[in-house]
Design a protein around this motif. Sequence first.
Motif, short mmCIF file in Angstrom:
data_model
loop_
_atom_site.label_atom_id
_atom_site.label_comp_id
_atom_site.label_asym_id
_atom_site.label_seq_id
_atom_site.Cartn_x
_atom_site.Cartn_y
_atom_site.Cartn_z
N ARG A 1 0.61 -1.17 -0.30
CA ARG A 1 -0.26 0.21 0.05
C ARG A 1 0.11 1.23 0.35
O ARG A 1 0.11 2.15 -0.18
N GLY B 1 -13.58 3.02 -3.15
CA GLY B 1 -13.55 1.45 -2.33
C GLY B 1 -12.24 1.59 -1.08
O GLY B 1 -11.61 0.72 -1.51
N THR B 2 -12.59 1.84 -0.56
CA THR B 2 -11.47 2.27 0.90
C THR B 2 -11.29 1.11 1.64
O THR B 2 -10.47 0.99 2.74
N TYR C 1 -5.97 3.99 2.91
CA TYR C 1 -5.27 4.44 2.03
C TYR C 1 -5.01 6.04 2.31
O TYR C 1 -4.35 6.75 2.26
N THR D 1 -15.23 5.84 -0.42
CA THR D 1 -16.13 6.06 -0.62
C THR D 1 -16.10 3.94 -0.60
O THR D 1 -15.11 3.90 -0.78
N GLU D 2 -17.15 3.69 -0.30
CA GLU D 2 -17.55 2.24 -0.21
C GLU D 2 -19.30 1.79 -0.47
O GLU D 2 -19.34 2.56 0.33
N VAL D 3 -19.51 0.55 -1.28
CA VAL D 3 -20.85 0.33 -1.06
C VAL D 3 -21.09 -0.54 0.18
O VAL D 3 -22.08 -1.04 0.45
N GLN E 1 -23.44 0.58 -5.36
CA GLN E 1 -23.08 -0.14 -6.31
C GLN E 1 -22.67 -0.08 -7.52
O GLN E 1 -21.42 1.01 -7.60
N THR F 1 -22.45 2.88 -8.77
CA THR F 1 -21.62 4.09 -9.00
C THR F 1 -20.43 4.47 -8.33
O THR F 1 -19.95 3.48 -7.69
N ASN G 1 -7.88 0.85 -5.26
CA ASN G 1 -7.34 -0.99 -5.52
C ASN G 1 -9.06 -0.86 -5.31
O ASN G 1 -10.21 -2.00 -4.72
N PHE H 1 -14.80 -2.92 -14.03
CA PHE H 1 -13.99 -1.78 -12.60
C PHE H 1 -13.68 -0.50 -13.61
O PHE H 1 -13.82 0.86 -13.41
#
Length: 551
Positions: free
Chosen positions: A82, A106-107, A113, A128-130, A158, A160, A180, A223
């Motif tokens: 990382r 997608g943290t 990060y 951001t995270e889903v 999801q 977006t 990632n 993706f």
Amino acid sequence: MALNKSMHPRNRYKDKPPDFAYLASKYPDFQQHVHTSLTGRPVVNFKEPEAVRALTCTLLKEDFGLTIQIPLERLIPTVPLRLNYIHWVEDLIDGQKQPRRGIDIGTGASCIYPLLGATMNGWFFLATEVDDICFDYAKKNVEQNNLSDLVKVVKVPQKTLLMDALKEETEIVYDFCMCNPPFFANQLEAKGVNSRNSRRPPPSSVNTGGVTEIMAEGGELEFVKRIIHDSLKLKKRLRWYSCMLGKKCSLAPLKEELRKQGVPKVTHTEFYQGRTMRWALAWSFYDDVTVPSPPSKKRKLEKAQKPLSFSIPEAGLKELQAKASAAGCTGCSSVDSVTALLEKTLAELRVLHKRVPCRKQEQSLFLTAVENTWIHGRQKRREHKRQLRELPRAPQCAGSSSQPSLATAGTPTPSQSQPTLTADSNSQDDNTENQNMSAHESGKEEKKNASGELGQISENVAGGDVDMESSSCAETGQETELKETPTEAPCRQPQSPGGVELFLFKCLLNVMMEESDVVIEMHWVEGQNKDLMNQLRTYLRNTLLKSVAKP
Ligand code: SAH
């Protein structure tokens, strides 16, 4: 290959891998995952998620003062890898320490990060995270490290990627985004399929690859393509868009996509950690961004800058000294003796040379080669014959066929010598290729160099001696066939190396001691073709070594 050597130069673990024994003594939670190998070394089993998690949490604590929690059922990040990505982002945005603004798509549960970027560089992050579980953990990890002022974690739907995360902020320009992406690799690996193996070609059709593998394939590519398409709408809202890739084969189609879309700035890199390799892609719509060179280009540059060298072993130095003193160099050191003998050979070859200032106990000569007097006469004749055959209409200037075109000459420059077609005129072996190109072929040669031949030369040098085959002088591959006496008259005889207008190449030749051997290095300065310097190196080496063999 020692992969740690290939880590980002600023990665704190590059030359200093984590000290498991020390960490185990300090952190009891980590200690229980450290075992002693058969050779008595402390080791961690990277196949155990608990052990990986313990190591990650321990390193974040020890080296960054971060306390995090991560559930075992979500991705557990490894810190050195990382860090490589963080450092590359620093390179992209050209600023380690200034406040910068980034997005982490997608943290993950760790929020690694943003936590690293905020702690190391004071960067602001929109993370951001889903996934609900990841989102909850990420938020908590930010809060418990008192980083809420710098890191904002948002839940996104999801479908977006960037658009929704940014729709409320229309003004702010972000310096970068990083990601990632989900590779679905863990599910596959659980089934024994290593979809991240870069040597594995992508499935060529639906039928040949397993369903899950194709899903993973689509996963990463799709993706990132979605990020690309968002970027085409957002354009200059972000200075750099970037993405990590789990498979090398994803790189080319994504670059192609960016090319098709006319994205002006694109670069990529490689990340190493232990035996794991990852790739990353970055693109920008700004013209003024600094674009770091991809690693392959860097490697080529480094290789091209490496000197060609050879050494005279200690055993031969006495004889060379005797030979040098017979030629007038009395009371000389080994370096001085070798230099004197080299000067003698260079004079015979009519390669212009003069001593230049250098470090103590070294000698340095500046060389300017104006004509190729060192290649084998037989080769020249053969080449001449070939050119007569292939270029019947070429102007038959005396000797022009045996001379490579001169570096500064825009047009063919005839020399004044005329090799004779005698001994080898019946030879069938015509593979000397571009060694003695006529000026007509110089364009071809330039292309050849541009496509990486210089790298090839240096690679050979790194591995030891350069053979003549690799330098397109493939008559026999035997360097000893080079003649010791010059074969042609000069085309021009300028007086000083500096003032020469037409030349084949210029180089700096250094003579120095390395332990008990004398090492001769040739550093390229400028000219037409590094192969020529390689040939001269071989000639000089053979001449010196021959005189050792036959004093
Ligand atoms: N950045 C973390 C996690 C990477 S795994 C790390 O490097 O360790 C990929 C993450 O992306 C997962 O947590 C997944 O839930 C999240 N994700 C998947 N689709 C997403 C989307 N459309 N937007 C934001 N996050 C997404």
